[in-house]
Design an enzyme around this catalytic site. Structure first.
Site, PDB file in Angstrom:
ATOM      1  N   GLU A  47       0.746  -1.266   0.049  1.00  0.00           N
ATOM      2  CA  GLU A  47      -0.015  -0.200   0.025  1.00  0.00           C
ATOM      3  C   GLU A  47       0.749   1.130  -0.137  1.00  0.00           C
ATOM      4  OE1 GLU A  47      -3.885  -1.346   2.309  1.00  0.00           O
ATOM      5  OE2 GLU A  47      -2.390  -1.112   3.671  1.00  0.00           O
TER       6      GLU A  47
HETATM    7  C1  NGO Z   1      -4.137  -4.613   4.957  1.00  0.00           C
HETATM    8  C2  NGO Z   1      -2.968  -3.527   5.031  1.00  0.00           C
HETATM    9  C3  NGO Z   1      -2.974  -3.418   6.527  1.00  0.00           C
HETATM   10  C4  NGO Z   1      -4.082  -3.267   7.377  1.00  0.00           C
HETATM   11  C5  NGO Z   1      -4.975  -4.754   6.961  1.00  0.00           C
HETATM   12  C6  NGO Z   1      -6.074  -4.679   7.642  1.00  0.00           C
HETATM   13  C7  NGO Z   1      -2.059  -5.383   4.481  1.00  0.00           C
HETATM   14  C8  NGO Z   1      -0.844  -6.332   4.029  1.00  0.00           C
HETATM   15  N1  NGO Z   1      -1.814  -4.044   4.409  1.00  0.00           N
HETATM   16  O1  NGO Z   1      -3.008  -5.669   4.761  1.00  0.00           O
HETATM   17  O2  NGO Z   1      -2.191  -2.158   7.098  1.00  0.00           O
HETATM   18  O3  NGO Z   1      -4.103  -3.478   8.898  1.00  0.00           O
HETATM   19  O4  NGO Z   1      -4.913  -4.758   5.613  1.00  0.00           O
HETATM   20  O5  NGO Z   1      -6.910  -5.937   7.353  1.00  0.00           O
END
Ligand code: NGO
Length: 484
Positions: free
Chosen positions: A294
């Site tokens: 992300e």
């Molecule tokens: C995503 C995000 C995290 C969140 C999570 C919550 C990943 C790999 N990055 O997973 O920052 O906490 O969802 O479900």
């Protein structure tokens, strides 16, 4: 029993009974401490003396044999004369001991003396895992968890033959591992957590204790330093790491994807070299996880140059790289493990294929199956819902070998169940989300495909309820399971 063993045969007419005159034997020093810890646990609920001796005992642990079953495999035989657990290594013996504990009545897990009888129906087991990587992840940044809380978590998950503990140590909301060369990371960057309460961080001694305790349970810690996104706590501590040199405020909300290290600044890589060096020094395992998820505010071209540079800094420390599947868009060093957290989206699947094409292997954490922070159903008071509702059945009923179209079964190293803690501020809440789903993921990682069957698994899972009662685990009494 969970995970279901590879092969098990009954020994009709044979019953093992643990009696007050029993002893525990270890045939060599490698398994002596395993024998001592088993004895200590069994003494609490049986009240028996259970002396530990060198050589054979009523229960004998041995590393003399079972060579064909690999480092984690073991053989177990329980009959009227005793129990023997044989592994080629101490690790194999330890996995066998987790099986023995599940063979004994649930009251064996109680903290005080119980009546027994302590019987096991005669059986022989020959067991070894399907996959070498069977992990669980704990996010200690959105909410901080103390060393003692992490230790209880380790002890509970080790019962299901989990062998990796991925610790998500840094994120926007907090930096939780000491780095002496950049002390404000923990002093300031670790001071808060989601909701604005006091955070915390592990000193080097704290982290060493986690690594040691995990090792005693034959679990390797995989430390994650999330980069280049999810870095607000670092940026707030050291403005030189931001693109404009201005420190953001500490962040205690739950949004994602808004922060980035300055990927064009040399200082960023000096920083990461220091961080990865000090983190690598604090780990006994061969993996360092560099995150990579992300990075929405890092220009994609910059991301593609950032990832190989950061990865090289991990390799420079003699460690292998692990990262979330986004990193597969960039060239990766040999030996990289890519962690798939997609649902059924084609973009994520394409990145998994791209990872394998460049020689990486995969650990599977599909968010709509393996994310322990997803709500079980609409009524679950905790957790998130962005990847859908994840019932006990949904989390169990899938096949790692065929999950991602175009990825060969040979590219799969195993599975991992991540627990993100945006909504979880204490261990009781953690336990509620982890149990009863984690044992299912652990079984997908350990048991042969032929043993996987939701209906039969449901019945075995029901049998874990009394164990969790005895251990005081706050498990979710899901209506999918007939706990009675
Ligand atoms: C995503 C995000 C995290 C969140 C999570 C919550 C990943 C790999 N990055 O997973 O920052 O906490 O969802 O479900």
């Amino acid at each position: 029993m969970i995970p279901h063993p590879a092969t098990q045969q009954p020994l009709p007419d044979e019953t093992f009974t643990l009696t007050p005159d029993a002893s525990i034997g270890s045939t060599d020093s490698a398994v002596r401490t395993i024998a001592e810890r088993l004895a200590a646990q069994l003494r609490r609920s049986t009240g028996f003396g259970l002396p530990v001796r060198t050589g054979a005992g009523t229960i004998t642990l041995s590393t003399d044999g079972a060579d064909s079953l690999g480092t984690e495999g073991y053989e177990l035989r329980a009959d009227s004369s005793g129990v023997t657990i044989t592994g080629a290594t101490a690790e194999g013996v330890f996995r066998g001991v987790t099986t023995l504990r599940q063979l004994l009545p649930a009251q064996i897990e109680a903290a005080g003396v119980q009546d027994g009888p302590w019987e096991i129906a005669g059986t022989t087991i020959s067991d070894a895992p399907r996959y070498g990587y069977r992990g669980v992840m704990l996010d200690v940044t959105r909410h901080f968890f103390t060393v003692d809380q992490v230790k209880r978590f380790i002890e509970l998950v080790s019962r299901y033959k989990i062998n990796r503990l991925h610790l998500h140590l840094t994120d926007d909301q907090g930096w939780r591992i000491q780095v002496d060369s950049w002390p404000r990371l923990t002093e300031y960057g670790g001071s808060l957590q989601v909701g604005g309460g006091a955070g915390g961080a592990y000193t080097k001694a704290d982290f060493a204790e986690i690594v040691r305790y995990a090792g005693e349970h034959y679990i390797t810690v995989v430390p994650e330093i999330d980069t280049p996104g999810h870095t607000n706590a670092a940026l707030a501590s050291y403005p030189e790491l931001t693109a404009d040199g201005v420190a953001p405020e500490l962040y205690t909300g739950t949004k994602v994807g808004f922060s980035s290290l300055a990927s064009g600044k040399e200082r960023t890589y000096e920083f990461l070299a220091d961080v990865f060096r000090e983190v690598a020094e604090q780990t006994s395992g061969d993996l360092v996880h560099l995150g990579g998820d992300e990075a929405h505010v890092t220009p994609h071209e910059d991301y593609l140059t950032f990832v190989p540079k950061a990865a090289q800094l991990v390799v420079d420390q003699g460690k292998r790289v692990m990262g979330w599947h986004e990193i597969a868009d960039a060239p990766l060093p040999a030996g990289t493990i890519v962690q798939y957290w997609g649902t059924e989206d084609e973009k994520a699947q394409a990145l998994a294929v791209k990872a394998v094409e460049q020689g990486a292997t995969l650990v599977l954490s599909p968010a709509n199956r393996a994310y322990l922070d997803m709500k079980y159903d609409e009524d679950t008071p905790l957790g998130l819902q962005w990847a859908g509702l994840v019932s006990v059945e949904q989390s169990y009923d899938w096949n790692p070998a065929t999950l991602i179209p175009g990825v060969p079964a040979t590219a799969i190293d195993g599975v991992e169940a991540p627990l993100w803690t945006e909504t979880l501020d204490d261990l009781a809440k953690v336990e509620y989300m982890v149990f009863p789903r984690l044992p299912g993921i652990a079984e997908l990682g350990w048991s042969p495909e032929s043993a996987l069957d939701w209906k039969r698994y449901r019945d075995r899972l029901a049998g874990q309820g009394p164990r969790w009662e005895a251990l005081g685990v706050n498990y979710h009494r899901s209506a999918e399971i007939d706990w009675a």
